[in-house]
Every structure is written in C-alpha cells, then in structure tokens.
Design a protein around this motif. Structure first.
Motif, mmCIF file in Angstrom:
data_model
loop_
_atom_site.group_PDB
_atom_site.id
_atom_site.type_symbol
_atom_site.label_atom_id
_atom_site.label_comp_id
_atom_site.label_asym_id
_atom_site.label_seq_id
_atom_site.Cartn_x
_atom_site.Cartn_y
_atom_site.Cartn_z
ATOM 1 N N LYS A 62 0.864 -1.172 0.000
ATOM 2 C CA LYS A 62 0.000 0.000 0.000
ATOM 3 C C LYS A 62 0.905 1.227 0.000
ATOM 4 O O LYS A 62 2.098 1.133 0.305
ATOM 5 N N THR A 63 0.344 2.379 -0.396
ATOM 6 C CA THR A 63 1.142 3.591 -0.519
ATOM 7 C C THR A 63 0.611 4.679 0.404
ATOM 8 O O THR A 63 -0.521 4.601 0.899
ATOM 9 N N LYS A 108 0.325 6.508 -5.928
ATOM 10 C CA LYS A 108 -0.252 5.706 -6.999
ATOM 11 C C LYS A 108 0.890 5.069 -7.770
ATOM 12 O O LYS A 108 2.018 5.576 -7.770
ATOM 13 N N LYS A 140 -2.315 3.789 -10.794
ATOM 14 C CA LYS A 140 -3.376 3.179 -10.008
ATOM 15 C C LYS A 140 -3.244 3.558 -8.530
ATOM 16 O O LYS A 140 -2.176 3.403 -7.922
ATOM 17 N N CYS A 141 -4.349 4.050 -7.968
ATOM 18 C CA CYS A 141 -4.382 4.416 -6.553
ATOM 19 C C CYS A 141 -4.665 3.189 -5.686
ATOM 20 O O CYS A 141 -5.068 2.135 -6.180
ATOM 21 N N ASP A 142 -4.476 3.345 -4.392
ATOM 22 C CA ASP A 142 -4.858 2.296 -3.448
ATOM 23 C C ASP A 142 -6.379 2.150 -3.444
ATOM 24 O O ASP A 142 -7.115 3.127 -3.638
ATOM 25 N N GLU A 162 -6.461 -1.097 3.015
ATOM 26 C CA GLU A 162 -6.087 -0.444 1.774
ATOM 27 C C GLU A 162 -4.938 -1.216 1.145
ATOM 28 O O GLU A 162 -4.003 -1.641 1.828
ATOM 29 N N ASN A 205 -2.547 -1.397 -2.697
ATOM 30 C CA ASN A 205 -2.302 -0.951 -4.067
ATOM 31 C C ASN A 205 -2.117 -2.194 -4.921
ATOM 32 O O ASN A 205 -1.062 -2.832 -4.892
#
Length: 215
Positions: A87-88, A92, A122-124, A147, A149
């Motif tokens: 996850k970030t 993204k 691409k977002c989480d 969450e 990614n």
C-alpha cells in the motif's frame, strides 16, 4: 477495519515447509539482518501476517505496526509491505515493461521512455489481506479489510491453490508517484532469505528515489 473468516479449500500439504538443513547458515543467529544501501533494501522481515512494514525511501527507515494500528502510523513513509501486499502513502503506481532498473533509467534519461499520464497510475483501493493461517488445515483463512495498491502488489503472484504455494515474481520495474509529486522507481529482487532456510517473507528491492532526469 474488520476481520472476517473465509473457508478456503486447500490441497493437502503444508503452506510453510519445515526448516531444511540445506540452509547456508544453520544457526539463525548468523542470519544477515535487514540491510539498507543508497539504492536497495535487503531482507526486510515481512514474515508476519499481522504487520505492515512502513518504508521511508527518503531516510531509509522501516517501521513495523500491527495491521489494525492506525494511530501510530509514521508521518513520513513511502509505501508499506504486508507479506507481499503493498500500500502507498496516498500515492499511486504503475507497472512498466522494464525488467531492469538500469535499462529503465537509461531509457528515461535518453528520452526513449516517457512517464505515462497521471490517469494511468493506479491508486490504493480497499481490499483484503490474510492475517491468520493458523487454521489452514481446517480450511479456514482469516482476512481483514485494508487499503492495498493492487498495481504495486503485482510484483509477486502467490498461488495457494497448490501446496507448496507457487511464487511467481513479475521482475518488472514499478513507478510510484507520491502525494507530493515526487516519484520512485522500484524493482523487487527477492522474497525469501537464502541465509535462513530460504524462508519466505523476507523482501528485497532496488530503487531510485527521487527519480529525476539527468540525476
């Protein structure tokens, strides 16, 4: 955040193999610890199913927290690892066609590779992570909402429909765009520790941060 139980049918066999005497070191005390250099991390201990490992590419630090601890998350972190999930920090990601950091960097600097439009990253999203496999032999796997990614998590495909699981790395370079607009290039290089019975969950990767033309 909530936990839920799923019943999953497994073929007979153990998900985790017993330690083998083939390890380079037989004494766990001889196992190399997590290592950080200017352009790589080696053997990050992401073996726990109940922890996220928060990684700061700016200062090279890592910080482990329980998966459901949202109070003590460090202020400055780049991305996090839960086993093989990623996850970030409001970032993204996108997978590139490159299988080498040096090849990617050469193409980036000579202008033959152009960073994709922001909309391609691409977002989480809300997904699920495995947090308990202790009842695996009773066909029970416990998941928690988190969450994730999914683009960055494509670095490793884990097939648990067979035993032992099949681990297939993408070997691709990923671009991670941070909330402040800066960017990192990542290529995961390992998911086990060859110095400790090849135990899975020890993550290694090379990176470039910040990614800037002419660096």
């Amino acid at each position: 955040m909530f936990e839920k139980i799923k019943v999953v049918m497994f073929m007979m066999g153990a998900l985790f193999m017993l330690p083998s005497c083939d390890g380079i070191y037989d004494d766990p005390n001889d196992m190399p610890q997590e290592q950080t250099t200017d352009n790589s991390f080696s053997y990050i201990d992401a073996t726990s199913y109940t922890s996220w490992i928060y990684i700061n590419l700016e200062d090279g630090s890592t910080y482990a927290l329980e998966y459901d601890d949202t109070v003590n998350i460090p202020k400055n972190w780049t991305f996090a690892l839960h086993r093989y999930d990623c996850k970030t920090n409001s970032g993204k990601a996108i997978e590139t066609e490159f299988s080498s950091i040096s090849d990617f960097l050469s193409a980036f600097e000579d202008g033959s590779y152009h960073i994709p439009e922001d909309s391609a990253f691409k977002c989480d999203t809300i997904g699920e992570i495995i947090i308990d496999l202790s009842q695996m032999m009773s066909n029970i796997v416990i998941y928690a909402e988190s969450e994730v990614n999914k683009e960055l998590s494509k670095w490793l495909d884990v097939d648990i429909s067979v035993m032992p699981p099949i681990y297939t790395p993408s070997n691709k370079v990923y671009l991670l765009k941070l909330e402040d607009g800066s960017m990192a290039a990542l290529r995961f290089t390992g998911f086990s520790n060859p110095f400790y019975y090849d135990t899975k969950g020890y993550i290694s990767f090379d990176y470039i941060y910040p990614l800037e033309a002419g660096r």
